[in-house]
Design an enzyme around this catalytic site. Structure first.
Site, PDB file in Angstrom:
ATOM      1  N   GLN A 105     -14.788   1.524   1.165  1.00 28.86           N
ATOM      2  CA  GLN A 105     -13.987   1.258  -0.034  1.00 28.86           C
ATOM      3  C   GLN A 105     -13.675   2.544  -0.786  1.00 28.86           C
ATOM      4  OE1 GLN A 105     -15.772  -1.501  -2.852  1.00 28.86           O
ATOM      5  NE2 GLN A 105     -13.787  -1.922  -3.823  1.00 28.86           N
ATOM      6  N   GLU A 106     -12.399   2.694  -1.188  1.00 26.59           N
ATOM      7  CA  GLU A 106     -11.974   3.868  -1.956  1.00 26.59           C
ATOM      8  C   GLU A 106     -11.503   3.480  -3.352  1.00 26.59           C
ATOM      9  OE1 GLU A 106      -9.039   5.813   0.448  1.00 26.59           O
ATOM     10  OE2 GLU A 106     -10.519   6.434   1.943  1.00 26.59           O
ATOM     11  N   HIS A 138      -9.821  -5.817  -3.093  1.00 21.17           N
ATOM     12  CA  HIS A 138      -8.515  -5.972  -2.429  1.00 21.17           C
ATOM     13  C   HIS A 138      -8.704  -6.289  -0.961  1.00 21.17           C
ATOM     14  CE1 HIS A 138      -9.609  -1.694  -2.249  1.00 21.17           C
ATOM     15  NE2 HIS A 138      -9.019  -1.672  -1.065  1.00 21.17           N
ATOM     16  N   ASP A 193       0.862  -1.193   0.000  1.00 21.51           N
ATOM     17  CA  ASP A 193       0.000   0.000   0.000  1.00 21.51           C
ATOM     18  C   ASP A 193       0.895   1.238   0.000  1.00 21.51           C
ATOM     19  OD1 ASP A 193      -1.816   2.160   0.993  1.00 21.51           O
ATOM     20  OD2 ASP A 193      -3.227   0.513   1.240  1.00 21.51           O
ATOM     21  N   ILE A 194       0.573   2.220  -0.837  1.00 21.06           N
ATOM     22  CA  ILE A 194       1.423   3.427  -0.910  1.00 21.06           C
ATOM     23  C   ILE A 194       1.252   4.323   0.326  1.00 21.06           C
ATOM     24  CG2 ILE A 194       1.856   3.661  -3.385  1.00 21.06           C
ATOM     25  CD1 ILE A 194      -0.580   5.531  -3.518  1.00 21.06           C
TER      26      ILE A 194
HETATM   27  P1  AMP Z   1      -9.834   0.904   0.468  1.00 26.45           P
HETATM   28  O1  AMP Z   1     -10.266   2.035   1.367  1.00 26.45           O
HETATM   29  O2  AMP Z   1      -9.965  -0.439   1.124  1.00 26.45           O
HETATM   30  O3  AMP Z   1     -10.467   0.962  -0.909  1.00 26.45           O
HETATM   31  O4  AMP Z   1      -8.278   1.111   0.317  1.00 26.45           O
HETATM   32  C1  AMP Z   1      -7.634   1.500  -0.842  1.00 26.45           C
HETATM   33  C2  AMP Z   1      -6.150   1.492  -0.529  1.00 26.45           C
HETATM   34  O5  AMP Z   1      -5.430   1.542  -1.750  1.00 26.45           O
HETATM   35  C3  AMP Z   1      -5.672   2.644   0.341  1.00 26.45           C
HETATM   36  O6  AMP Z   1      -5.074   2.115   1.518  1.00 26.45           O
HETATM   37  C4  AMP Z   1      -4.652   3.357  -0.557  1.00 26.45           C
HETATM   38  O7  AMP Z   1      -3.563   3.869   0.182  1.00 26.45           O
HETATM   39  C5  AMP Z   1      -4.248   2.272  -1.513  1.00 26.45           C
HETATM   40  N1  AMP Z   1      -3.781   2.697  -2.830  1.00 26.45           N
HETATM   41  C6  AMP Z   1      -4.380   3.581  -3.669  1.00 26.45           C
HETATM   42  N2  AMP Z   1      -3.678   3.690  -4.810  1.00 26.45           N
HETATM   43  C7  AMP Z   1      -2.621   2.845  -4.699  1.00 26.45           C
HETATM   44  C8  AMP Z   1      -1.531   2.496  -5.557  1.00 26.45           C
HETATM   45  N3  AMP Z   1      -1.367   3.061  -6.768  1.00 26.45           N
HETATM   46  N4  AMP Z   1      -0.613   1.603  -5.109  1.00 26.45           N
HETATM   47  C9  AMP Z   1      -0.749   1.038  -3.893  1.00 26.45           C
HETATM   48  N5  AMP Z   1      -1.761   1.318  -3.038  1.00 26.45           N
HETATM   49  C10 AMP Z   1      -2.684   2.212  -3.434  1.00 26.45           C
END
Ligand code: AMP
Ligand code: ZN
Length: 152
Positions: free
Chosen positions: A97-98, A103, A34-35
């Site tokens: 979810q974002e 995932h 995760d970034i």
């Molecule tokens: P969620 O709230 O479960 O949808 O989490 C999405 C996650 O994706 C967050 O923790 C972000 O920091 C992570 N994220 C978003 N873009 C990237 C990316 N390009 N590479 C790695 N992690 C990412």
């Protein structure tokens, strides 16, 4: 790959069209850092085939993601000497979810780390503050985890 949607950042990562610090890969799943990690080694595990979230995940993708999560969980425990691990999956905005490609978050846990408190009266569902490591730092952490991967 059957369905590639480059409007989806995780499809782009699965197709190696976007950068990621990859921890593990199988035919059906990919694990990368995760970034914006909540802890060192915070990993996301995705099916290579696009699914929006748990509501439309197919069984084969589910198996691939679960296998990858188990393999990565053991590697995280070994790499960081973790006491435990929290796995989190959010579906739809209401669920937190974002990014709308299925995932699972895997975060190494340590006794007393306070990351997700389970103290009575303080049942936080949200992670503690996140950090923003550089790409180089993430690659170094991924290499450390990869050294502990045992795919069996
Ligand atoms: P969620 O709230 O479960 O949808 O989490 C999405 C996650 O994706 C967050 O923790 C972000 O920091 C992570 N994220 C978003 N873009 C990237 C990316 N390009 N590479 C790695 N992690 C990412
Ligand atoms: Zn996708």
């Amino acid at each position: 790959m059957e369905k590639i949607d480059f409007n989806c950042i995780f499809c782009a990562i699965a197709a190696q069209r976007a950068p990621a610090a990859i921890v593990y890969e199988s035919d059906g799943a990919l694990a990368f850092l995760d970034i914006r990690p909540v802890a060192q080694g915070h990993t996301l595990v995705i099916p290579k085939k696009h699914s929006r979230n748990l509501f439309d995940l197919d069984d084969l993708s589910g198996m691939a993601v679960m296998h990858a999560s188990r393999v990565v969980a053991r590697a995280l425990r070994a790499a960081f000497n973790a006491d435990g691990l929290t796995m989190l999956q959010s579906s739809e905005r209401a669920g937190g979810q974002e990014v709308f490609h299925y995932h699972q978050h895997l975060a190494p846990r340590f006794i007393g780390d306070g990351l997700m408190s389970s103290e009575p009266g303080e049942r936080r569902m949200h992670w503690r503050a996140r950090t923003s490591p550089s790409r180089e730092e993430l690659q170094a952490i991924a290499a450390k985890i990869r050294a502990h991967i045992k795919d069996d």
